[in-house]
Design an enzyme around this catalytic site. Structure first.
Site, PDB file in Angstrom:
ATOM      1  N   CYS A   1       0.837  -1.208   0.000  1.00 31.62           N
ATOM      2  CA  CYS A   1       0.000   0.000   0.000  1.00 31.62           C
ATOM      3  C   CYS A   1       0.870   1.256   0.000  1.00 31.62           C
ATOM      4  CB  CYS A   1      -0.928  -0.071   1.226  1.00 31.62           C
ATOM      5  SG  CYS A   1      -1.540   1.496   1.842  1.00 31.62           S
TER       6      CYS A   1
ATOM      7  N   CYS B   1       0.266   3.898   2.687  1.00 35.06           N
ATOM      8  CA  CYS B   1       0.734   3.400   3.996  1.00 35.06           C
ATOM      9  C   CYS B   1       2.215   3.673   4.160  1.00 35.06           C
ATOM     10  CB  CYS B   1       0.516   1.893   4.124  1.00 35.06           C
ATOM     11  SG  CYS B   1      -1.203   1.392   4.025  1.00 35.06           S
TER      12      CYS B   1
END
Ligand SMILES: [Zn+2]
Length: 151
Positions: free
Chosen positions: A70, A73
């Site tokens: 991600c 993230c």
């Protein structure tokens, strides 16, 4: 309030430590394993220690649900670490890898990552999906983590 002690869970061995209010918790060591209770870094939590870490801590616990694949993230990771270093030991910062800990992600109904979830005594008091910057994270925590204790 100032006479009270805080219960702090050791992230290394899960022992519940009693830290007197007057003592600087950031310098405190675990009574069982003698490791520091706070290192200025987020704690990687797993299904094994998650429940105890969110329930037995007297301080609010902020969890970052993330994954390796991600992008947002990864962008947020250094921000999360920076704010952890600033706000420990008033808040415990933890990270949950949603790939490695799929049961936890399912239990907390994580639909998008990153998701930040703030716990107090095991209960979710606030949550937010999507990456945030350091200032946004500080403001959000000021609203949700410290409101009850600022009497
Ligand atoms: Zn310990």
């Amino acid at each position: 309030m100032s006479e009270e002690a805080s219960h702090i869970v050791c992230p290394a061995c899960e022992a519940v430590n009693r830290v007197p209010a007057g003592k600087n918790a950031s310098a405190a060591k675990c009574g069982r394993c003698h490791k520091p209770l706070f290192t200025g870094k987020p704690v990687a939590a797993s299904a094994k220690n998650f429940a105890k870490l969110i329930r037995a801590n007297d301080i609010p616990v902020l969890v970052d649900f993330w994954a390796e694949w991600c992008g947002p993230c990864k962008m947020m990771a250094p921000i999360f670490e920076q704010v952890a270093a600033e706000l420990e030991p008033r808040i415990r910062f933890m990270k949950v890898d949603t790939e490695a800990e799929q049961a936890l992600a399912a239990q907390y109904n994580i639909r998008s990552i990153p998701t930040l979830m703030l716990f107090r005594k095991g209960a979710v008091v606030a949550q937010q999906a999507g990456a945030t910057n350091a200032q946004g994270l500080r403001t959000w925590l000021r609203q949700h983590a410290f409101s009850e204790s600022m009497t």
